[in-house]
Design an enzyme around this catalytic site. Structure first.
Site, PDB file in Angstrom:
ATOM      1  N   TYR A   6     -39.435  22.173  55.563  1.00 27.02           N
ATOM      2  CA  TYR A   6     -38.093  22.740  55.387  1.00 27.02           C
ATOM      3  C   TYR A   6     -38.009  23.580  54.107  1.00 27.02           C
ATOM      4  O   TYR A   6     -37.439  24.670  54.092  1.00 27.02           O
ATOM      5  CB  TYR A   6     -37.104  21.582  55.352  1.00 27.02           C
ATOM      6  CG  TYR A   6     -35.640  21.943  55.306  1.00 27.02           C
ATOM      7  CD1 TYR A   6     -34.967  22.359  56.461  1.00 27.02           C
ATOM      8  CD2 TYR A   6     -34.911  21.829  54.124  1.00 27.02           C
ATOM      9  CE1 TYR A   6     -33.613  22.659  56.418  1.00 27.02           C
ATOM     10  CE2 TYR A   6     -33.558  22.123  54.077  1.00 27.02           C
ATOM     11  CZ  TYR A   6     -32.913  22.537  55.232  1.00 27.02           C
ATOM     12  OH  TYR A   6     -31.569  22.835  55.191  1.00 27.02           O
ATOM     13  N   LYS A  26     -37.119  27.464  53.888  1.00 29.38           N
ATOM     14  CA  LYS A  26     -35.931  27.931  53.174  1.00 29.38           C
ATOM     15  C   LYS A  26     -36.301  28.864  52.013  1.00 29.38           C
ATOM     16  O   LYS A  26     -35.525  29.761  51.654  1.00 29.38           O
ATOM     17  CB  LYS A  26     -35.100  26.743  52.694  1.00 29.38           C
ATOM     18  CG  LYS A  26     -34.438  25.970  53.839  1.00 29.38           C
ATOM     19  CD  LYS A  26     -33.683  26.875  54.793  1.00 29.38           C
ATOM     20  CE  LYS A  26     -32.649  26.159  55.637  1.00 29.38           C
ATOM     21  NZ  LYS A  26     -32.011  27.060  56.618  1.00 29.38           N
TER      22      LYS A  26
HETATM   23  P1  NAP Z   1     -26.433  20.894  62.054  1.00 26.58           P
HETATM   24  O1  NAP Z   1     -25.102  20.236  61.961  1.00 26.58           O
HETATM   25  O2  NAP Z   1     -27.631  20.076  62.369  1.00 26.58           O
HETATM   26  O3  NAP Z   1     -26.319  22.125  63.076  1.00 26.58           O
HETATM   27  C1  NAP Z   1     -27.424  22.939  63.351  1.00 26.58           C
HETATM   28  C2  NAP Z   1     -27.154  23.652  64.658  1.00 26.58           C
HETATM   29  O4  NAP Z   1     -28.305  24.493  64.938  1.00 26.58           O
HETATM   30  C3  NAP Z   1     -27.011  22.689  65.850  1.00 26.58           C
HETATM   31  O5  NAP Z   1     -25.903  23.048  66.642  1.00 26.58           O
HETATM   32  C4  NAP Z   1     -28.333  22.863  66.579  1.00 26.58           C
HETATM   33  O6  NAP Z   1     -28.251  22.654  67.984  1.00 26.58           O
HETATM   34  C5  NAP Z   1     -28.626  24.337  66.314  1.00 26.58           C
HETATM   35  N1  NAP Z   1     -30.020  24.656  66.594  1.00 26.58           N
HETATM   36  C6  NAP Z   1     -31.119  23.912  66.304  1.00 26.58           C
HETATM   37  N2  NAP Z   1     -32.227  24.510  66.743  1.00 26.58           N
HETATM   38  C7  NAP Z   1     -31.841  25.658  67.334  1.00 26.58           C
HETATM   39  C8  NAP Z   1     -32.534  26.704  67.996  1.00 26.58           C
HETATM   40  N3  NAP Z   1     -33.859  26.679  68.119  1.00 26.58           N
HETATM   41  N4  NAP Z   1     -31.811  27.737  68.496  1.00 26.58           N
HETATM   42  C9  NAP Z   1     -30.466  27.772  68.392  1.00 26.58           C
HETATM   43  N5  NAP Z   1     -29.742  26.807  67.770  1.00 26.58           N
HETATM   44  C10 NAP Z   1     -30.426  25.760  67.253  1.00 26.58           C
HETATM   45  O7  NAP Z   1     -26.825  21.638  60.690  1.00 26.58           O
HETATM   46  P2  NAP Z   1     -25.913  22.108  59.454  1.00 26.58           P
HETATM   47  O8  NAP Z   1     -25.943  21.037  58.446  1.00 26.58           O
HETATM   48  O9  NAP Z   1     -24.637  22.691  59.911  1.00 26.58           O
HETATM   49  O10 NAP Z   1     -26.875  23.264  58.894  1.00 26.58           O
HETATM   50  C11 NAP Z   1     -26.706  24.632  59.236  1.00 26.58           C
HETATM   51  C12 NAP Z   1     -27.686  25.451  58.414  1.00 26.58           C
HETATM   52  O11 NAP Z   1     -27.446  25.245  57.017  1.00 26.58           O
HETATM   53  C13 NAP Z   1     -29.161  25.098  58.660  1.00 26.58           C
HETATM   54  O12 NAP Z   1     -29.947  26.255  58.585  1.00 26.58           O
HETATM   55  C14 NAP Z   1     -29.466  24.174  57.501  1.00 26.58           C
HETATM   56  O13 NAP Z   1     -30.823  24.146  57.213  1.00 26.58           O
HETATM   57  C15 NAP Z   1     -28.639  24.814  56.391  1.00 26.58           C
HETATM   58  N6  NAP Z   1     -28.318  23.894  55.289  1.00 26.58           N
HETATM   59  C16 NAP Z   1     -27.592  22.759  55.502  1.00 26.58           C
HETATM   60  C17 NAP Z   1     -27.320  21.922  54.423  1.00 26.58           C
HETATM   61  C18 NAP Z   1     -26.516  20.658  54.560  1.00 26.58           C
HETATM   62  O14 NAP Z   1     -26.379  19.927  53.546  1.00 26.58           O
HETATM   63  N7  NAP Z   1     -25.948  20.337  55.708  1.00 26.58           N
HETATM   64  C19 NAP Z   1     -27.796  22.240  53.137  1.00 26.58           C
HETATM   65  C20 NAP Z   1     -28.557  23.403  52.983  1.00 26.58           C
HETATM   66  C21 NAP Z   1     -28.808  24.228  54.056  1.00 26.58           C
HETATM   67  P3  NAP Z   1     -28.524  21.183  68.588  1.00 26.58           P
HETATM   68  O15 NAP Z   1     -27.300  20.418  68.283  1.00 26.58           O
HETATM   69  O16 NAP Z   1     -28.717  21.430  70.053  1.00 26.58           O
HETATM   70  O17 NAP Z   1     -29.751  20.670  67.909  1.00 26.58           O
END
Ligand code: NAP
Length: 253
Positions: A154, A158
């Protein structure tokens, strides 16, 4: 752009979490929004929330790591909503493990969704932006780009998003297109809930422990990130490009 024309945004991974909040926010900013996720049915709630607030949205199912699906999805958006002017590469997965236990599959999956996904989506969408001489690309990086135990895959993805962003800014800038990265710290979503479960902590305790380490003494919410993306996607942010904005409640280095 003629005043009556509505700009179109694509937000990947927009069925839930940060992507869903960003889709809702961009719609309330006046854009038509393609809500893209693995399963079009899973996008229904986000699309309905946008529609019931008076906005325009389309559910699109695609795996961002598969070039044929990406190509078809972007063409569908262009045909049904209009040419994409804003792209938010947000789709993400985690497959955390210590390096010595990390499988090749877990490495490939994480690099494939985040980095290959952003590459494929941007490549497909940029042609419409170049044609229009306007575009905004926002890539989701993370504070983990700076290194995080148990996240070699990851963290590499990133950090890669940051390099990709800077190169997109250089190559696409002459066509009126900006590219920036948003790097969240701890945001309350299913992703952080699954990390809490993996380390054997209740999610409330996990959040409280994280908040204690953050200068503003709270964890982040999805709207904290959506607000920053909204700024970078706006018309007025045209002189901000190639930047990484940490949305983490304090400085990170
Ligand atoms: P999340 O709640 O896990 O949502 C991620 C979404 O991406 C889910 O709806 C998932 O679908 C979808 N997804 C996964 N693989 C995919 C693919 N191959 N094609 C299309 N869609 C796909 O994540 P989040 O926390 O909102 O994170 C969103 C972004 O922010 C990510 O890039 C994450 O790395 C980044 N981020 C998050 C945090 C945090 O603290 N939450 C911090 C830093 C960065 P499914 O439900 O079907 O799997």
């Amino acid at each position: 752009m003629p005043q009556d024309e509505q700009r179109v945004a694509i937000v990947t991974g927009a069925a839930r979490g940060i992507g869903a909040a960003t889709a809702r926010r961009l719609a309330s900013d006046g854009l038509a929004v393609a809500v893209l996720d693995l399963d079009a049915d899973a996008c229904k709630a986000t699309v309905e929330a946008i529609a019931s607030a008076g906005g325009r949205a389309l559910a699109v199912g695609a795996d961002v790591s598969q070039s044929n699906q990406v190509q078809a999805a972007v063409e569908t958006v262009a045909a049904e909503l209009g040419p994409p002017a804003v792209l938010v590469n947000n789709a993400g997965v985690i497959r955390d493990n210590m390096l010595f236990k990390m499988s090749e599959d877990d490495w490939d999956t994480v690099l494939g969704v985040h980095l290959r996904g952003a590459f494929l989506m941007t490549k497909a969408a940029q042609k419409y932006m170049v044609e229009a001489r306007f575009g905004r690309v926002v890539n989701l990086s993370s504070s983990s780009a700076l290194g995080n135990r148990g996240q070699a895959n990851y963290s590499a993805a990133k950090a890669g998003m940051q390099g990709l962003t800077k190169t997109l800014a250089i190559e696409l800038g002459p066509f009126g297109i900006t590219a920036n990265a948003v790097a969240p710290g701890f945001i309350v979503t299913d992703m952080t809930a699954s990390t809490a479960a993996r380390v054997g902590m209740g999610f409330e305790d996990f959040q409280a422990a994280a908040a204690g380490q953050i200068p503003v003494r709270r964890v982040g919410q999805v709207d904290d990130v959506a607000h920053t993306i909204s700024f970078l996607a706006s018309e007025g942010a045209g002189f901000v490009s190639g930047q990484v904005i940490y949305v983490a409640g304090g400085p990170l280095c």
